[in-house]
Design a protein around this motif. Structure first.
Motif, PDB file in Angstrom:
ATOM      1  N   HIS A 114      -9.150   4.860   1.930  1.00 10.29           N
ATOM      2  CA  HIS A 114      -8.811   3.506   2.361  1.00 10.29           C
ATOM      3  C   HIS A 114      -7.814   3.599   3.508  1.00 10.29           C
ATOM      4  O   HIS A 114      -7.068   4.585   3.601  1.00 10.29           O
ATOM      5  CB  HIS A 114      -8.169   2.693   1.230  1.00 10.29           C
ATOM      6  CG  HIS A 114      -9.138   2.241   0.199  1.00 10.29           C
ATOM      7  ND1 HIS A 114      -9.603   3.071  -0.792  1.00 10.29           N
ATOM      8  CD2 HIS A 114      -9.727   1.037   0.003  1.00 10.29           C
ATOM      9  CE1 HIS A 114     -10.439   2.402  -1.564  1.00 10.29           C
ATOM     10  NE2 HIS A 114     -10.536   1.168  -1.105  1.00 10.29           N
ATOM     11  N   PHE A 121       0.801  -1.226   0.000  1.00  6.62           N
ATOM     12  CA  PHE A 121       0.000   0.000   0.000  1.00  6.62           C
ATOM     13  C   PHE A 121       0.835   1.279   0.000  1.00  6.62           C
ATOM     14  O   PHE A 121       0.302   2.366  -0.137  1.00  6.62           O
ATOM     15  CB  PHE A 121      -0.977  -0.006   1.174  1.00  6.62           C
ATOM     16  CG  PHE A 121      -1.912  -1.181   1.135  1.00  6.62           C
ATOM     17  CD1 PHE A 121      -2.836  -1.321   0.110  1.00  6.62           C
ATOM     18  CD2 PHE A 121      -1.850  -2.166   2.102  1.00  6.62           C
ATOM     19  CE1 PHE A 121      -3.695  -2.413   0.052  1.00  6.62           C
ATOM     20  CE2 PHE A 121      -2.703  -3.264   2.061  1.00  6.62           C
ATOM     21  CZ  PHE A 121      -3.619  -3.384   1.031  1.00  6.62           C
ATOM     22  N   TYR A 140     -11.645  -5.646   7.035  1.00  5.74           N
ATOM     23  CA  TYR A 140     -10.345  -5.603   6.359  1.00  5.74           C
ATOM     24  C   TYR A 140     -10.204  -6.825   5.459  1.00  5.74           C
ATOM     25  O   TYR A 140     -10.580  -7.934   5.833  1.00  5.74           O
ATOM     26  CB  TYR A 140      -9.209  -5.539   7.374  1.00  5.74           C
ATOM     27  CG  TYR A 140      -9.082  -4.173   7.991  1.00  5.74           C
ATOM     28  CD1 TYR A 140      -8.235  -3.215   7.444  1.00  5.74           C
ATOM     29  CD2 TYR A 140      -9.838  -3.823   9.101  1.00  5.74           C
ATOM     30  CE1 TYR A 140      -8.138  -1.953   7.993  1.00  5.74           C
ATOM     31  CE2 TYR A 140      -9.745  -2.550   9.657  1.00  5.74           C
ATOM     32  CZ  TYR A 140      -8.904  -1.622   9.099  1.00  5.74           C
ATOM     33  OH  TYR A 140      -8.817  -0.372   9.640  1.00  5.74           O
ATOM     34  N   SER A 179      -4.891   0.971   5.600  1.00  4.26           N
ATOM     35  CA  SER A 179      -4.204  -0.315   5.513  1.00  4.26           C
ATOM     36  C   SER A 179      -3.608  -0.701   6.859  1.00  4.26           C
ATOM     37  O   SER A 179      -3.467   0.139   7.761  1.00  4.26           O
ATOM     38  CB  SER A 179      -3.103  -0.241   4.452  1.00  4.26           C
ATOM     39  OG  SER A 179      -2.091   0.664   4.844  1.00  4.26           O
ATOM     40  N   ASP A 185      -4.784  -7.939   0.601  1.00  4.74           N
ATOM     41  CA  ASP A 185      -4.572  -7.261  -0.691  1.00  4.74           C
ATOM     42  C   ASP A 185      -4.341  -8.236  -1.838  1.00  4.74           C
ATOM     43  O   ASP A 185      -4.394  -7.841  -2.993  1.00  4.74           O
ATOM     44  CB  ASP A 185      -3.387  -6.293  -0.585  1.00  4.74           C
ATOM     45  CG  ASP A 185      -2.057  -7.011  -0.660  1.00  4.74           C
ATOM     46  OD1 ASP A 185      -1.777  -7.851   0.219  1.00  4.74           O
ATOM     47  OD2 ASP A 185      -1.309  -6.740  -1.615  1.00  4.74           O
ATOM     48  N   TYR A 212      -0.841  -8.238   4.636  1.00  3.90           N
ATOM     49  CA  TYR A 212      -1.343  -6.871   4.493  1.00  3.90           C
ATOM     50  C   TYR A 212      -2.824  -6.890   4.144  1.00  3.90           C
ATOM     51  O   TYR A 212      -3.276  -7.717   3.351  1.00  3.90           O
ATOM     52  CB  TYR A 212      -0.568  -6.121   3.413  1.00  3.90           C
ATOM     53  CG  TYR A 212       0.772  -5.631   3.879  1.00  3.90           C
ATOM     54  CD1 TYR A 212       0.892  -4.436   4.584  1.00  3.90           C
ATOM     55  CD2 TYR A 212       1.932  -6.363   3.625  1.00  3.90           C
ATOM     56  CE1 TYR A 212       2.122  -3.984   5.027  1.00  3.90           C
ATOM     57  CE2 TYR A 212       3.161  -5.911   4.057  1.00  3.90           C
ATOM     58  CZ  TYR A 212       3.257  -4.724   4.764  1.00  3.90           C
ATOM     59  OH  TYR A 212       4.478  -4.284   5.202  1.00  3.90           O
ATOM     60  N   SER A 259      -6.546  -4.139   3.851  1.00  6.55           N
ATOM     61  CA  SER A 259      -7.052  -2.763   3.802  1.00  6.55           C
ATOM     62  C   SER A 259      -8.578  -2.786   3.802  1.00  6.55           C
ATOM     63  O   SER A 259      -9.197  -3.847   3.643  1.00  6.55           O
ATOM     64  CB  SER A 259      -6.560  -2.041   2.526  1.00  6.55           C
ATOM     65  OG  SER A 259      -7.192  -2.572   1.385  1.00  6.55           O
ATOM     66  N   TYR A 281      -1.847   4.892   0.841  1.00 10.04           N
ATOM     67  CA  TYR A 281      -2.835   4.637   1.887  1.00 10.04           C
ATOM     68  C   TYR A 281      -2.250   4.962   3.264  1.00 10.04           C
ATOM     69  O   TYR A 281      -1.088   4.646   3.538  1.00 10.04           O
ATOM     70  CB  TYR A 281      -3.240   3.169   1.909  1.00 10.04           C
ATOM     71  CG  TYR A 281      -4.133   2.693   0.798  1.00 10.04           C
ATOM     72  CD1 TYR A 281      -4.462   3.487  -0.293  1.00 10.04           C
ATOM     73  CD2 TYR A 281      -4.651   1.415   0.838  1.00 10.04           C
ATOM     74  CE1 TYR A 281      -5.283   3.013  -1.306  1.00 10.04           C
ATOM     75  CE2 TYR A 281      -5.469   0.923  -0.167  1.00 10.04           C
ATOM     76  CZ  TYR A 281      -5.776   1.737  -1.241  1.00 10.04           C
ATOM     77  OH  TYR A 281      -6.586   1.258  -2.230  1.00 10.04           O
ATOM     78  N   SER A 340      -1.488 -10.017  -2.336  1.00  6.20           N
ATOM     79  CA  SER A 340      -0.072 -10.229  -2.652  1.00  6.20           C
ATOM     80  C   SER A 340       0.515 -11.411  -1.892  1.00  6.20           C
ATOM     81  O   SER A 340       1.659 -11.786  -2.117  1.00  6.20           O
ATOM     82  CB  SER A 340       0.745  -8.961  -2.363  1.00  6.20           C
ATOM     83  OG  SER A 340       0.733  -8.644  -0.979  1.00  6.20           O
TER      84      SER A 340
END
Length: 166
Positions: free
Chosen positions: A109, A69, A132, A111, A135, A161, A163, A74, A137
């Protein structure tokens, strides 16, 4: 009575004492840095105070410094803790409410990253309940995406992670 407020300089010593009492290592230097960064408007620190004692906190960076992010600008919630004796009372949710409200000044947003070992279980559940979403990844280790089938240590550096739109 619960109050959410900015960090006081004296909170560092009180949190360190409380951490030691519950068997966690103290983080005096980190707390002092948080206070300094708060005073320079580089970080927001939200402290939950119950019966005149600090019992929890979270910090908010206006822009994520690392992870997926960072490139998106973010804001990022970091280092969320509620002392064990005060958990399961809604204190964490109240801290998060205030931090998310403040994050909306920086973008639409917010994160965060959460550790994957069982010590983060309560936080993992809270973040999902609050909406939440990972993401996509995958898992990160020591600030890099962990490649599939790579061996790693399930320590505080193994994170996911997430967001949400605020």
């Amino acid at each position: 009575m619960l109050k959410i407020r900015k960090m006081y300089e004296s909170d560092a010593e009180q949190f360190c004492r409380s951490f030691l009492e519950q068997g966690w290592p103290p983080k005096m230097e980190i707390f002092r840095n948080y206070y300094t960064e708060q005073e320079k408007a580089e970080r927001n620190v939200f402290v939950a105070e119950y019966e005149k004692s600090p019992v929890g906190y979270i910090t908010l960076l206006p822009h994520a410094k690392s992870g997926p992010f960072a490139k998106l600008g973010y804001p990022e919630l970091t280092d969320f803790n509620v002392l064990i004796a005060y958990q399961k009372r809604g204190i964490g949710s109240r801290i998060m409410d205030e931090a998310e409200k403040a994050a909306s000044a920086y973008g639409d947003h917010v994160s965060l990253a959460v550790g994957l070992h069982s010590g983060y279980g309560a936080a993992q559940r809270l973040y999902v309940k609050r909406g939440y979403i990972p993401d996509g990844s995958g898992v990160w280790y020591r600030n890099e995406i962990l490649k599939p089938y790579t061996t790693c240590c399930n320590d505080d550096d193994l994170i996911l992670y997430m967001s949400k739109k605020i």
